[in-house]
Write an enzyme that holds these catalytic residues in place. Structure first.
Site: not given
Ligand code: DGP
Length: 125
Positions: A39, A106, A110
């Site tokens: 993350d 997102v 996930h």
């Molecule tokens: P949620 O709130 O459950 O939809 O979590 C989305 C997660 O995605 C949050 O913990 C941050 C992560 N995240 C957002 N953008 C990116 C990215 O560009 N790369 C990575 N590795 N994680 C990301």
């Protein structure tokens, strides 16, 4: 039926872009149907995301629409990653936020794997 059933899956979401190689990621594990990566904003010493490569917005969408092979692949990867990153040694937490009430940011399914420290209560009060 996905919570955001009125909205189509958006191919421009960040995880779709990671899957297409348009954005970088720190990969932990990859298989035919799934990808695990760190993350970008870790909320625990271990914070890994596991996603299907297919276009599914949520767990219920995935359960309804994905093939048995995709479901088995993601499920196995979650367990394998938890062991690979050492989260299993002292305990870990799995979380998948679905829809607005859960704060899903997102709109591509996930599963969060949290570990590496005491994780506190299941939900903030
Ligand atoms: P949620 O709130 O459950 O939809 O979590 C989305 C997660 O995605 C949050 O913990 C941050 C992560 N995240 C957002 N953008 C990116 C990215 O560009 N790369 C990575 N590795 N994680 C990301």
């Amino acid at each position: 039926m996905p919570i955001d059933a009125k909205l189509p899956y958006d191919d421009g979401n960040i995880f779709a872009r990671i899957l297409r190689g348009e954005l970088p990621n720190k990969t932990v594990m990859e298989s035919e149907h799934s990808l695990a990566f760190h993350d970008i904003n870790p909320l625990a010493p271990i914070h890994v995301l596991v996603i299907p490569k297919g276009a599914y917005v949520s767990w219920d969408d995935f359960a309804d629409q994905a093939s048995d092979a995709e479901i088995a692949d993601l499920t196995r990867m979650v367990g394998k990653v938890a062991v690979a990153v050492g989260a299993d040694t002292q305990g870990y937490r799995l979380l998948s936020n679905v829809g607005k009430r859960a704060g899903q940011e997102v709109a591509h399914l996930h599963v969060h794997i949290f570990g590496g420290a005491p994780l506190g209560p299941m939900l903030a009060s």
